[in-house]
Design a protein around this motif. Structure first.
Motif, PDB file in Angstrom:
ATOM      1  N   GLN A 151       0.687  -1.295   0.072  1.00  0.00           N
ATOM      2  CA  GLN A 151      -0.014   0.056  -0.056  1.00  0.00           C
ATOM      3  C   GLN A 151       0.894   1.079  -0.101  1.00  0.00           C
ATOM      4  OE1 GLN A 151      -2.741  -0.998   3.278  1.00  0.00           O
ATOM      5  NE2 GLN A 151      -4.214  -0.837   2.051  1.00  0.00           N
ATOM      6  N   GLU A 152       1.963   1.288   0.542  1.00  0.00           N
ATOM      7  CA  GLU A 152       2.825   2.434   0.605  1.00  0.00           C
ATOM      8  C   GLU A 152       3.658   2.431  -0.648  1.00  0.00           C
ATOM      9  OE1 GLU A 152       5.173   2.015   4.084  1.00  0.00           O
ATOM     10  OE2 GLU A 152       3.470   2.229   5.620  1.00  0.00           O
ATOM     11  N   GLN A 153       4.146   1.441  -1.268  1.00  0.00           N
ATOM     12  CA  GLN A 153       4.878   1.358  -2.489  1.00  0.00           C
ATOM     13  C   GLN A 153       3.975   1.543  -3.780  1.00  0.00           C
ATOM     14  OE1 GLN A 153       7.102  -2.337  -2.517  1.00  0.00           O
ATOM     15  NE2 GLN A 153       8.581  -1.742  -1.018  1.00  0.00           N
ATOM     16  N   LEU A 154       2.753   0.957  -3.840  1.00  0.00           N
ATOM     17  CA  LEU A 154       2.274   1.001  -5.297  1.00  0.00           C
ATOM     18  C   LEU A 154       1.332   2.424  -5.510  1.00  0.00           C
ATOM     19  CD1 LEU A 154       0.829  -2.600  -5.421  1.00  0.00           C
ATOM     20  CD2 LEU A 154       2.988  -1.754  -6.235  1.00  0.00           C
ATOM     21  N   GLY A 155       1.357   2.719  -6.728  1.00  0.00           N
ATOM     22  CA  GLY A 155       0.466   3.904  -6.902  1.00  0.00           C
ATOM     23  C   GLY A 155      -0.807   3.539  -6.674  1.00  0.00           C
ATOM     24  N   LYS A 156      -1.739   4.615  -6.795  1.00  0.00           N
ATOM     25  CA  LYS A 156      -3.077   4.663  -6.338  1.00  0.00           C
ATOM     26  C   LYS A 156      -3.860   3.656  -7.432  1.00  0.00           C
ATOM     27  CE  LYS A 156      -7.413   7.726  -5.866  1.00  0.00           C
ATOM     28  NZ  LYS A 156      -7.911   8.925  -6.011  1.00  0.00           N
ATOM     29  N   GLU A 157      -3.489   3.840  -8.645  1.00  0.00           N
ATOM     30  CA  GLU A 157      -4.179   2.839  -9.652  1.00  0.00           C
ATOM     31  C   GLU A 157      -3.806   1.424  -9.627  1.00  0.00           C
ATOM     32  OE1 GLU A 157      -3.823   4.173 -13.407  1.00  0.00           O
ATOM     33  OE2 GLU A 157      -4.793   6.085 -13.244  1.00  0.00           O
ATOM     34  N   GLU A 158      -2.588   1.128  -9.396  1.00  0.00           N
ATOM     35  CA  GLU A 158      -2.143  -0.104  -9.210  1.00  0.00           C
ATOM     36  C   GLU A 158      -2.613  -0.815  -7.898  1.00  0.00           C
ATOM     37  OE1 GLU A 158       2.133  -2.669  -9.993  1.00  0.00           O
ATOM     38  OE2 GLU A 158       2.197  -0.318  -9.327  1.00  0.00           O
ATOM     39  N   MET A 159      -2.604  -0.031  -6.947  1.00  0.00           N
ATOM     40  CA  MET A 159      -3.032  -0.518  -5.343  1.00  0.00           C
ATOM     41  C   MET A 159      -4.523  -0.843  -5.831  1.00  0.00           C
ATOM     42  SD  MET A 159      -1.867  -1.369  -2.727  1.00  0.00           S
ATOM     43  CE  MET A 159      -2.942  -2.350  -1.596  1.00  0.00           C
ATOM     44  N   GLU A 160      -5.276  -0.153  -6.393  1.00  0.00           N
ATOM     45  CA  GLU A 160      -6.861  -0.433  -6.378  1.00  0.00           C
ATOM     46  C   GLU A 160      -6.820  -1.385  -7.149  1.00  0.00           C
ATOM     47  OE1 GLU A 160     -10.684  -0.027  -5.906  1.00  0.00           O
ATOM     48  OE2 GLU A 160      -9.182   1.130  -4.944  1.00  0.00           O
ATOM     49  N   LYS A 161      -6.179  -1.739  -8.108  1.00  0.00           N
ATOM     50  CA  LYS A 161      -6.277  -3.194  -8.909  1.00  0.00           C
ATOM     51  C   LYS A 161      -6.130  -4.200  -8.167  1.00  0.00           C
ATOM     52  CE  LYS A 161      -4.403  -5.357 -12.967  1.00  0.00           C
ATOM     53  NZ  LYS A 161      -3.370  -5.168 -14.001  1.00  0.00           N
ATOM     54  N   LEU A 162      -4.807  -4.103  -7.384  1.00  0.00           N
ATOM     55  CA  LEU A 162      -4.464  -5.139  -6.314  1.00  0.00           C
ATOM     56  C   LEU A 162      -5.704  -5.458  -5.248  1.00  0.00           C
ATOM     57  CD1 LEU A 162      -2.267  -7.315  -5.518  1.00  0.00           C
ATOM     58  CD2 LEU A 162      -1.219  -5.379  -3.936  1.00  0.00           C
ATOM     59  N   ARG A 163      -6.064  -4.361  -5.005  1.00  0.00           N
ATOM     60  CA  ARG A 163      -7.250  -4.771  -3.873  1.00  0.00           C
ATOM     61  C   ARG A 163      -8.206  -5.660  -4.272  1.00  0.00           C
ATOM     62  NH1 ARG A 163      -7.705   0.195  -2.918  1.00  0.00           N
ATOM     63  NH2 ARG A 163      -6.259   0.479  -1.108  1.00  0.00           N
ATOM     64  N   GLU A 164      -8.665  -5.420  -5.397  1.00  0.00           N
ATOM     65  CA  GLU A 164      -9.723  -6.224  -6.113  1.00  0.00           C
ATOM     66  C   GLU A 164      -9.651  -7.470  -6.237  1.00  0.00           C
ATOM     67  OE1 GLU A 164     -11.112  -3.988  -9.761  1.00  0.00           O
ATOM     68  OE2 GLU A 164     -11.770  -2.256  -8.758  1.00  0.00           O
ATOM     69  N   GLU A 165      -7.972  -7.627  -6.924  1.00  0.00           N
ATOM     70  CA  GLU A 165      -7.797  -8.902  -7.092  1.00  0.00           C
ATOM     71  C   GLU A 165      -7.459  -9.660  -5.709  1.00  0.00           C
ATOM     72  OE1 GLU A 165      -2.993 -10.495  -8.023  1.00  0.00           O
ATOM     73  OE2 GLU A 165      -3.998  -9.006  -9.700  1.00  0.00           O
ATOM     74  N   GLN A 166      -7.197  -8.923  -4.889  1.00  0.00           N
ATOM     75  CA  GLN A 166      -7.052  -9.627  -3.342  1.00  0.00           C
ATOM     76  C   GLN A 166      -8.413 -10.197  -2.868  1.00  0.00           C
ATOM     77  OE1 GLN A 166      -4.095 -10.246  -2.318  1.00  0.00           O
ATOM     78  NE2 GLN A 166      -4.272 -10.923  -0.290  1.00  0.00           N
ATOM     79  N   ARG A 167      -9.454  -9.371  -3.182  1.00  0.00           N
ATOM     80  CA  ARG A 167     -10.915  -9.849  -2.836  1.00  0.00           C
ATOM     81  C   ARG A 167     -11.043 -11.084  -3.292  1.00  0.00           C
ATOM     82  NH1 ARG A 167     -12.583  -4.350  -4.026  1.00  0.00           N
ATOM     83  NH2 ARG A 167     -12.350  -2.865  -2.274  1.00  0.00           N
ATOM     84  N   ASP A 168     -10.886 -11.058  -4.862  1.00  0.00           N
ATOM     85  CA  ASP A 168     -11.219 -12.283  -5.542  1.00  0.00           C
ATOM     86  C   ASP A 168     -10.439 -13.585  -4.993  1.00  0.00           C
ATOM     87  OD1 ASP A 168     -12.974 -10.781  -6.997  1.00  0.00           O
ATOM     88  OD2 ASP A 168     -11.471 -10.290  -8.719  1.00  0.00           O
ATOM     89  N   TRP A 169      -9.138 -13.028  -4.732  1.00  0.00           N
ATOM     90  CA  TRP A 169      -8.242 -14.414  -4.281  1.00  0.00           C
ATOM     91  C   TRP A 169      -8.887 -14.860  -3.090  1.00  0.00           C
ATOM     92  CZ3 TRP A 169      -5.547 -14.810   0.256  1.00  0.00           C
ATOM     93  CH2 TRP A 169      -4.887 -16.080   0.447  1.00  0.00           C
TER      94      TRP A 169
END
Length: 215
Positions: A151-169
């Motif tokens: 969350q500290e390293q990634l940009g806003k868009e990339e983090m939002e994408k990872l957040r959705e991916e994490q929910r699906d995972w």
């Protein structure tokens, strides 16, 4: 007769004096004209030299101005180079810190996996379930810690994408754990298989996030 000769002599003398005076006057005028001419020539030369002196002063001023501009440009370039060097050094330090963080987490995960391999085997079903529950919680805590770093390293868009991916995972993980446990449906190992599958999939996810997202 004698008086006539005297008169002739006097007239001759007077004529010579008049002639001599005339020549002296002409020489004086000629000298004065020459002096005036020389004076005018000298003035003309001075006037001719003065523009040259003025031009020299202007050239000196231009050279000074050019040197000032050159010095200012050099100072600006030096400042730019120093700023670029500072930014480059900062970027290098950040990259080194990121590489260090990534390596630290990989080492940490490897140590956790080695700990699992050398864990004492339990005898009863209750103890085995407790052991797998502890293993799951340990890997889940590591995963959440890694997620926080991202969350500290990634940009806003990339983090939002990872957040959705994490929910699906998370949903997919629990579905796979349920599917694995149904092989032992009704048996004593059904719940054990569910927890063990969750722990294993969480461990894989932790490695995946560090390898593919951590900088």
């Amino acid at each position: 007769m004698k008086n006539q000769r005297i008169m002739i002599v006097l007239l001759g003398v007077i004529f010579l004096l008049i002639t001599a005076c005339g020549n002296s006057s002409e020489e004086s005028n000629t000298a004065q004209d020459n002096g005036d001419s020389n004076s005018n020539s000298s003035s003309a030369q001075n006037e001719t030299q003065n523009p040259s002196d003025t031009s020299t002063d202007e050239d000196s001023a231009q050279d000074s101005s050019s040197n000032d501009r050159s010095t200012e440009e050099n100072e600006q370039q030096t400042g730019t180079d120093e700023t670029q060097n500072e930014e480059s050094a900062k970027s290098t330090e950040e990259n080194q810190a990121s590489e260090k963080t990534k390596k630290e987490y990989l080492d940490k995960l490897n140590a956790m996996e080695e700990e699992d391999k050398h864990a004492e085997a339990k005898d009863t079903m209750v103890e085995m379930e407790e052991q797998e529950q502890e293993r799951f919680e340990k890997w889940d805590d590591a995963l959440n810690e890694i997620y926080g770093v991202l969350q500290e390293q990634l940009g806003k868009e990339e983090m939002e994408k990872l957040r959705e991916e994490q929910r699906d995972w998370v949903q997919q993980r629990d579905e796979e754990a349920k599917k694995a446990s149904l092989k032992y449906e009704g048996g004593t190992t059904e719940s054990l298989e569910y927890i063990a599958t969750q722990a294993s999939l969480t461990k894989e996810r932790a490695y995946f996030l560090v390898a593919h997202y951590m900088k």
